[in-house]
Design a protein around this motif. Structure first.
Motif, mmCIF file in Angstrom:
data_model
loop_
_atom_site.group_PDB
_atom_site.id
_atom_site.type_symbol
_atom_site.label_atom_id
_atom_site.label_comp_id
_atom_site.label_asym_id
_atom_site.label_seq_id
_atom_site.Cartn_x
_atom_site.Cartn_y
_atom_site.Cartn_z
ATOM 1 N N GLY A 205 14.109 -3.139 1.349
ATOM 2 C CA GLY A 205 13.020 -3.700 0.564
ATOM 3 C C GLY A 205 12.250 -4.690 1.415
ATOM 4 N N LEU A 206 10.935 -4.643 1.328
ATOM 5 C CA LEU A 206 10.119 -5.550 2.121
ATOM 6 C C LEU A 206 9.866 -6.836 1.348
ATOM 7 C CD1 LEU A 206 7.568 -3.019 3.655
ATOM 8 C CD2 LEU A 206 9.891 -3.614 4.391
ATOM 9 N N GLY A 207 9.858 -7.960 2.067
ATOM 10 C CA GLY A 207 9.647 -9.255 1.430
ATOM 11 C C GLY A 207 10.737 -9.557 0.413
ATOM 12 N N GLY A 208 10.318 -10.030 -0.748
ATOM 13 C CA GLY A 208 11.266 -10.404 -1.789
ATOM 14 C C GLY A 208 12.040 -9.248 -2.389
ATOM 15 N N ASN B 195 0.803 -1.219 0.000
ATOM 16 C CA ASN B 195 0.000 0.000 0.000
ATOM 17 C C ASN B 195 0.843 1.279 0.000
ATOM 18 O OD1 ASN B 195 -2.626 1.458 2.031
ATOM 19 N ND2 ASN B 195 -2.611 1.088 -0.166
ATOM 20 N N THR B 196 2.159 1.141 -0.252
ATOM 21 C CA THR B 196 3.018 2.324 -0.319
ATOM 22 C C THR B 196 3.898 2.224 -1.570
ATOM 23 O OG1 THR B 196 4.516 1.221 1.242
ATOM 24 C CG2 THR B 196 2.962 2.831 2.153
ATOM 25 N N ALA B 197 4.990 2.957 -1.610
ATOM 26 C CA ALA B 197 5.783 3.069 -2.834
ATOM 27 C C ALA B 197 6.380 1.718 -3.251
ATOM 28 C CB ALA B 197 6.898 4.089 -2.656
ATOM 29 N N PRO B 198 6.242 1.354 -4.529
ATOM 30 C CA PRO B 198 6.842 0.109 -5.032
ATOM 31 C C PRO B 198 8.368 0.138 -4.941
ATOM 32 C CG PRO B 198 5.185 0.948 -6.560
ATOM 33 C CD PRO B 198 5.434 2.033 -5.557
ATOM 34 N N ALA B 199 8.948 -1.036 -4.887
ATOM 35 C CA ALA B 199 10.407 -1.171 -4.785
ATOM 36 C C ALA B 199 11.018 -1.099 -6.180
ATOM 37 C CB ALA B 199 10.775 -2.470 -4.093
ATOM 38 N N THR B 200 11.299 0.115 -6.636
ATOM 39 C CA THR B 200 11.949 0.332 -7.919
ATOM 40 C C THR B 200 13.144 1.245 -7.728
ATOM 41 O OG1 THR B 200 10.657 2.311 -8.488
ATOM 42 C CG2 THR B 200 9.712 0.163 -9.090
ATOM 43 N N MET C 251 16.862 -4.066 -3.244
ATOM 44 C CA MET C 251 16.943 -2.720 -2.679
ATOM 45 C C MET C 251 18.210 -2.542 -1.846
ATOM 46 S SD MET C 251 14.511 -0.843 -3.833
ATOM 47 C CE MET C 251 14.873 -1.705 -5.385
ATOM 48 N N ASN C 252 18.618 -3.593 -1.132
ATOM 49 C CA ASN C 252 19.888 -3.524 -0.405
ATOM 50 C C ASN C 252 21.055 -3.323 -1.362
ATOM 51 O OD1 ASN C 252 19.206 -5.973 2.266
ATOM 52 N ND2 ASN C 252 18.547 -3.870 2.020
ATOM 53 N N ALA C 253 21.075 -4.122 -2.428
ATOM 54 C CA ALA C 253 22.171 -4.021 -3.399
ATOM 55 C C ALA C 253 22.169 -2.657 -4.078
ATOM 56 C CB ALA C 253 22.052 -5.131 -4.433
ATOM 57 N N ALA C 254 20.979 -2.147 -4.406
ATOM 58 C CA ALA C 254 20.890 -0.842 -5.052
ATOM 59 C C ALA C 254 21.398 0.251 -4.134
ATOM 60 C CB ALA C 254 19.442 -0.564 -5.463
ATOM 61 N N ALA C 255 21.081 0.156 -2.853
ATOM 62 C CA ALA C 255 21.539 1.168 -1.901
ATOM 63 C C ALA C 255 23.054 1.171 -1.772
ATOM 64 C CB ALA C 255 20.893 0.932 -0.536
ATOM 65 N N VAL C 256 23.654 -0.026 -1.738
ATOM 66 C CA VAL C 256 25.122 -0.103 -1.661
ATOM 67 C C VAL C 256 25.745 0.540 -2.896
ATOM 68 C CG1 VAL C 256 27.120 -1.629 -1.529
ATOM 69 C CG2 VAL C 256 25.050 -2.184 -0.238
ATOM 70 N N ALA C 257 25.216 0.211 -4.072
ATOM 71 C CA ALA C 257 25.768 0.734 -5.319
ATOM 72 C C ALA C 257 25.550 2.233 -5.459
ATOM 73 C CB ALA C 257 25.141 0.007 -6.507
ATOM 74 N N ALA C 258 24.469 2.752 -4.871
ATOM 75 C CA ALA C 258 24.137 4.173 -5.019
ATOM 76 C C ALA C 258 24.831 5.053 -3.991
ATOM 77 C CB ALA C 258 22.625 4.360 -4.919
ATOM 78 N N GLY C 259 25.552 4.463 -3.060
ATOM 79 C CA GLY C 259 26.243 5.264 -2.056
ATOM 80 C C GLY C 259 25.440 5.480 -0.796
#
Length: 432
Positions: free
Chosen positions: A362-365, A336-341, A370-378
């Motif tokens: 990232g919630l669930g799957g 019910n909130t922002a999609p994980a993109t 989202m973890n990997a994206a955060a690491v790569a994005a700084g």
């Protein structure tokens, strides 16, 4: 760089070369594929005489190795300044980019030489002493990085903070045996994730029956237990609105003192629906919790599930309710909130107030991407069983918090982001 087969030596442009001042690059079978020479003009002045690599071997850093060798030889001889003449535009750029040369003039050619349609040489000059001082500084910084003391000088990102949500409100021993629910289990799990690389632990307390509780006595036992064993861990407690709507119970944990005083406390910046129920966070409630945190010297851990929640953070800052360094968890992928993109992660991160740091979750799957994206994005990372009890997309393998942290640490290692130390974590969070 200029292919050496375009040169004709000796000539009126270049006297006969002294091979005592020359470096040659060879293949393993002895074939000469490049050469670079120099000349010492005075105790402080040197000059390069020729640098060339056969075209089929260009782009392999052979020219750079030859240049480095002759510069080192001149530096060892006491030379302070080096002059180089070049006519190829890309060669001029190469010298300036890699060695800090400056253009100091031009010299008319005496005959057709090298580029025949260019009638002059561009004269370049470099400060050799400063070049080696700068290189030494870079090498020292790189060595410190290898020892784990400082960020790599060419890595623009800070050391990585890993924040672990150990327990949450929903997981039970029935859904996963790995969720820590009793005080001793939560303390033991915090120790394990700290040793695996986590520096922040997000704590939900459970009572003797394993049910969520706002009772500060349980938090006190958890916090003192963690600090006794891992005093460097940053401890963040929950003020969740999923099970309790009144301010008194939600804020009870904020009144702990001494060794049990939280470093941080969660502050969800808006109401939202989960499949298991609603988390109600009125603006008045958020303000009251934030003001209590400020009074008690506890840093808010602001939870953002949607773009609009960032607006409330800016509103709180305008009114002096939050101040200084701000920390946000960006949690994506709830129904019910922002999609994980990647787009949503980027949009929300870029909208945060100035002087903010953020962690991606990232919630669930959606946890792993989202973890990997955060690491790569700084950014930084929030991970843990609260957000996802499974290790794999097929939901066949149950995760432990330690395993989730070690996976993030491996991703960070591959991306050459080292894990933050406890002191670095506190500095980045604005904690004393």
């Amino acid at each position: 760089m200029e292919p050496w087969n375009m040169h004709h030596v000796p000539s009126v442009e270049m006297e006969e070369l002294d091979l005592a001042f020359f470096y040659v690059a060879r293949t393993e079978d002895g074939r000469i594929i490049g050469a670079g020479g120099y000349k010492i003009l005075s105790p402080e002045e040197g000059k390069t005489t020729l640098l060339g690599v056969y075209p089929e071997f260009q782009g392999m850093n052979i020219g750079k190795a030859l240049q480095n060798a002759r510069l080192e030889a001149m530096y060892d001889a006491g030379v302070k300044y080096v002059t180089t003449n070049a006519d190829h535009p890309e060669t001029i750029v190469w010298y300036r980019k890699h060695y800090g040369y400056e253009v100091v003039g031009r010299l008319e050619k005496l005959c057709a030489f090298s580029l025949e349609d260019v009638t002059h040489w561009t004269t370049l000059r470099m400060d050799l002493v400063r070049h080696f001082e700068t290189r030494a500084e870079r090498e020292i910084a790189a060595a410190a990085y290898i020892e784990g003391n400082d960020p790599h000088p060419l890595n623009p990102f800070p050391p990585l903070m890993i924040n672990v949500c150990l327990t949450g409100m929903v997981p039970t021993k029935v859904s996963t045996p790995y969720v820590p629910v009793h005080v001793e289990e939560i303390v033991a799990d915090a120790i394990r994730v700290y040793d695996a690389g986590a520096r922040i632990v997000h704590i939900h307390a459970r009572d003797e029956r394993g049910l969520p509780t706002p009772d500060a006595r349980y938090y006190e036992a958890i916090l003192t237990g963690i600090r006794r064993e891992r005093p460097g861990m940053v401890c963040c407690v929950s003020t969740s609105g999923r099970n309790w709507s009144d301010f008194e119970r939600r804020s009870e944990v904020l009144h702990l003192t001494g060794a049990a005083k939280p470093d941080m406390a969660s502050l969800t910046l808006g109401s939202l629906n989960f499949l298991s129920g609603a988390s109600v966070n009125t603006i008045n409630m958020v303000e009251r919790l934030a003001m209590t945190m400020q009074e008690k010297g506890i840093r808010p851990e602001m939870e953002v599930f949607d773009y609009g929640m960032v607006n409330l953070a800016k509103y709180l800052e305008r009114h002096g309710i939050i101040k200084g360094r701000k920390y946000f968890n960006i949690l994506l992928g709830n129904l019910n909130t922002a999609p994980a993109t990647l787009g949503n992660l980027t949009m929300i991160a870029e909208a945060l107030p100035e002087d903010s740091v953020w962690a991606g979750a990232g919630l669930g799957g959606f946890q792993l991407p989202m973890n990997a994206a955060a690491v790569a994005a700084g950014g930084h990372v929030r991970v843990g069983i609260e957000d996802n009890i499974h290790y794999d997309y097929e939901r066949k393998v149950l995760a432990s918090n330690e395993a989730l942290v070690r996976r993030v640490a491996r991703i960070a290692e591959e991306l050459q982001r080292r894990i933050a130390t406890p002191d670095e974590t506190r500095a980045m969070l604005g904690l004393a």
